[in-house]
Design a protein around this motif. Sequence first.
Motif, PDB file in Angstrom:
ATOM      1  N   LEU A  10       0.824  -1.212   0.000  1.00 43.41           N
ATOM      2  CA  LEU A  10       0.000   0.000   0.000  1.00 43.41           C
ATOM      3  C   LEU A  10       0.858   1.262   0.000  1.00 43.41           C
ATOM      4  O   LEU A  10       0.535   2.248  -0.665  1.00 43.41           O
ATOM      5  N   VAL A  58      -5.516   6.416   0.386  1.00 40.02           N
ATOM      6  CA  VAL A  58      -4.821   6.602   1.662  1.00 40.02           C
ATOM      7  C   VAL A  58      -4.042   7.924   1.649  1.00 40.02           C
ATOM      8  O   VAL A  58      -3.870   8.572   2.685  1.00 40.02           O
ATOM      9  N   PHE A 109     -18.061   7.735   4.955  1.00 40.84           N
ATOM     10  CA  PHE A 109     -16.739   7.158   4.692  1.00 40.84           C
ATOM     11  C   PHE A 109     -16.860   5.671   4.364  1.00 40.84           C
ATOM     12  O   PHE A 109     -16.243   5.172   3.419  1.00 40.84           O
ATOM     13  N   SER A 112     -15.208  10.652   0.309  1.00 38.96           N
ATOM     14  CA  SER A 112     -14.199  10.623   1.358  1.00 38.96           C
ATOM     15  C   SER A 112     -13.980  12.041   1.901  1.00 38.96           C
ATOM     16  O   SER A 112     -13.860  12.259   3.117  1.00 38.96           O
ATOM     17  N   ILE A 113     -13.988  13.007   1.006  1.00 38.05           N
ATOM     18  CA  ILE A 113     -13.839  14.413   1.416  1.00 38.05           C
ATOM     19  C   ILE A 113     -15.093  14.876   2.170  1.00 38.05           C
ATOM     20  O   ILE A 113     -15.018  15.577   3.177  1.00 38.05           O
ATOM     21  N   TYR A 136     -15.146  14.131   5.791  1.00 36.17           N
ATOM     22  CA  TYR A 136     -14.444  15.118   6.618  1.00 36.17           C
ATOM     23  C   TYR A 136     -15.291  16.367   6.835  1.00 36.17           C
ATOM     24  O   TYR A 136     -15.267  16.970   7.901  1.00 36.17           O
ATOM     25  N   CYS A 154     -16.358  17.632  10.573  1.00 38.06           N
ATOM     26  CA  CYS A 154     -15.969  18.949  11.088  1.00 38.06           C
ATOM     27  C   CYS A 154     -17.155  19.783  11.558  1.00 38.06           C
ATOM     28  O   CYS A 154     -16.978  20.908  12.018  1.00 38.06           O
ATOM     29  N   MET A 171     -13.031  18.768  18.009  1.00 39.39           N
ATOM     30  CA  MET A 171     -12.584  18.565  16.631  1.00 39.39           C
ATOM     31  C   MET A 171     -11.248  17.834  16.530  1.00 39.39           C
ATOM     32  O   MET A 171     -11.092  16.878  15.782  1.00 39.39           O
ATOM     33  N   SER A 172     -10.300  18.292  17.306  1.00 37.91           N
ATOM     34  CA  SER A 172      -8.957  17.739  17.206  1.00 37.91           C
ATOM     35  C   SER A 172      -8.944  16.247  17.559  1.00 37.91           C
ATOM     36  O   SER A 172      -8.367  15.427  16.830  1.00 37.91           O
ATOM     37  N   LEU A 229     -10.820  14.227  14.811  1.00 39.76           N
ATOM     38  CA  LEU A 229     -10.059  14.143  13.568  1.00 39.76           C
ATOM     39  C   LEU A 229      -8.909  13.164  13.677  1.00 39.76           C
ATOM     40  O   LEU A 229      -8.633  12.391  12.758  1.00 39.76           O
ATOM     41  N   THR A 259      -8.936   9.947  11.309  1.00 39.19           N
ATOM     42  CA  THR A 259      -7.919   9.880  10.266  1.00 39.19           C
ATOM     43  C   THR A 259      -7.054   8.638  10.411  1.00 39.19           C
ATOM     44  O   THR A 259      -6.750   7.960   9.430  1.00 39.19           O
ATOM     45  N   ALA A 264      -9.269   5.772   9.298  1.00 42.10           N
ATOM     46  CA  ALA A 264      -9.486   5.747   7.849  1.00 42.10           C
ATOM     47  C   ALA A 264      -8.288   5.121   7.133  1.00 42.10           C
ATOM     48  O   ALA A 264      -8.454   4.321   6.204  1.00 42.10           O
ATOM     49  N   SER A 265      -7.073   5.457   7.569  1.00 42.74           N
ATOM     50  CA  SER A 265      -5.880   4.843   6.963  1.00 42.74           C
ATOM     51  C   SER A 265      -5.892   3.337   7.204  1.00 42.74           C
ATOM     52  O   SER A 265      -5.558   2.553   6.311  1.00 42.74           O
ATOM     53  N   CYS A 289      -8.034   1.388   4.846  1.00 41.12           N
ATOM     54  CA  CYS A 289      -7.358   1.173   3.552  1.00 41.12           C
ATOM     55  C   CYS A 289      -6.325   0.062   3.666  1.00 41.12           C
ATOM     56  O   CYS A 289      -6.174  -0.754   2.760  1.00 41.12           O
ATOM     57  N   GLU A 290      -5.606   0.049   4.787  1.00 41.54           N
ATOM     58  CA  GLU A 290      -4.612  -1.016   4.989  1.00 41.54           C
ATOM     59  C   GLU A 290      -5.296  -2.383   4.995  1.00 41.54           C
ATOM     60  O   GLU A 290      -4.800  -3.343   4.393  1.00 41.54           O
TER      61      GLU A 290
END
Lengths: 325, 325
Positions: A27, A110, B72, B112-113, B116, B120, B127-128, B131, B135, B138-139, B142-143
């Motif tokens: 990936l 990703v 997502f 995907s955008i 986000y 938000c 928020m922090s 996120l 995030t 989300a990665s 994909c993995e």
Amino acid sequence: MYTISEIDSIVEKSFLNLKIEGTPQSLYEPIEYMMGIGGKRIRPRLCLITYTLFSNLINKEVIYPSLAIEIFHEFTLIHDDIMDKADTRRNQLTVHKKWGDNSAILSGDVMSIMAYKYLCACEQDKMSALLELFTKTASQVCEGQQYDMDFESMPFITQEDYINMIGLKTGVLIACAAEMGAIMGGADEAVCKSLYNFGFLIGLAFQITDDYLDTFGNEQIFGKKIGGDIVNNKKSWLLVECIRLATGEKRTELNRIMAMDENQNAEKIASMQNLYVDLGIKESAKKKILEYHDKAMDVIRNIGLSDVQIEQLSIFAEQIIHREK
Amino acid sequence: MYTISEIDSIVEKSFLNLKIEGTPQSLYEPIEYMMGIGGKRIRPRLCLITYTLFSNLINKEVIYPSLAIEIFHEFTLIHDDIMDKADTRRNQLTVHKKWGDNSAILSGDVMSIMAYKYLCACEQDKMSALLELFTKTASQVCEGQQYDMDFESMPFITQEDYINMIGLKTGVLIACAAEMGAIMGGADEAVCKSLYNFGFLIGLAFQITDDYLDTFGNEQIFGKKIGGDIVNNKKSWLLVECIRLATGEKRTELNRIMAMDENQNAEKIASMQNLYVDLGIKESAKKKILEYHDKAMDVIRNIGLSDVQIEQLSIFAEQIIHREK
């Protein structure tokens, strides 16, 4: 204030230090490859240029969000290359050509997420403003790509359609880079918006320059085959203008050229170049680039920037329109 | 506290009110389609369930982030369906089958955008944390998908490989939903982490249930053809277990079944179902689902939750493992 070459070197170093790692390797390897094969990095450069108009403190809270824009840009290139069935980019095999479509889709996905990760490295009090701008922009870039694809199957589009499309596909992300730098630098809202508009217009000039170089550039310097747009009947600024201007015999000639098949690529490229020259399009493209450049410079006058600040943006703008690659 | 059916109805209404609009229509129509064809919405449901353990104020600042997780998830389904060359989902044509691969890639990208964007909408002070969690998750998703693809070409994977893969592909996003709700509800950090672990284990139970139903479900209720995994030699929990257990004659039988071509689908499905039953895998899958369910319930005991709060999570967990679709 940093000089532009100092900023360039900060950007280059930051990319070299960027750790793209994770498992499975299948990936992350394509991402490392894509980030490694370079590019002009104009978005993070512009972001740091506008930032340093207002602040001299360059740290990770500023660098990472600037890299986020480039990571997002590179993600869109990977997916665009799948859609365009492009074999090479920057003289290298494209990701989907090297690893297959599935890996290219997923590595791109990703990267898009990674862009948000780097964006969120910003200072807390800037996070909300940056995220709102970036997210709106990112959607628009996708919209621009969809228009670009839709245009492929349309026999005729206007210059207005074309400018609207490149505004979304290219303009807004460069604009976003310029405004993000200004926001992080603490510029007031009106200045931020002006720098957005500056970036947008420079983005249009950038894209038309790209179209120009694809047809009239120097292959050695440009780094990819000249005439790709012509071969693919790609609706570049030049072709859209040509469709608008060609009448009578010239229209017949245009139709003849566009109907040529892939065994006639060399002739197709030469004939179209000649037609563009005959119709004055080679020159009018250059004029149009200059026009957007001048508009961009107009936008940043009388908004309270010093001569030194304006000069800094001017150097960047000149680089964009006088580039040969 | 809201009842689970009240929460279900809030989630359903929120999706109905979700305005998916924008231009070009060719980009947004597939998104509207995908969001419209349903799904179990377990992620936003769980998010609101854990939220309402701690707060009774359900507003947009909470609902939108919960929808973000589903948006997502739906994005990943669109891209997964391209990679898997799947023709149908939820008894409907997949996006890439209906609009082509390019549109499916790009519509997925914009979703995907969009995730986000909705994320938000949360309260600024959350928020922090949201996120960062989202995030990272989300990665990982994909993995997980990359591992899943990599596994396709491997003759042998262990149960550990399989659990690691579904943990990433399915577990972490359900875990993220559970923790996000708790964060937004103001639960303390240890409780948030425990709810993450609860979600993760429920996610594993959910995925193995999915594998089970794909082979032993009721086609009418399940909503898709039974035996898809068998036909494709998909490394489901059942097949991985079968590869582990089958020796001697059973191994010969397994190899014979896996080598069948697409003209023998009905026979292939029936033979594999028989082999699974013979080897006790049908039963051990059910046991494994229950095992993860019980582990999930253990995680949320003795962390200071009231019986009523635990009961609420228990109802949800039961729904997940006793589902037939």
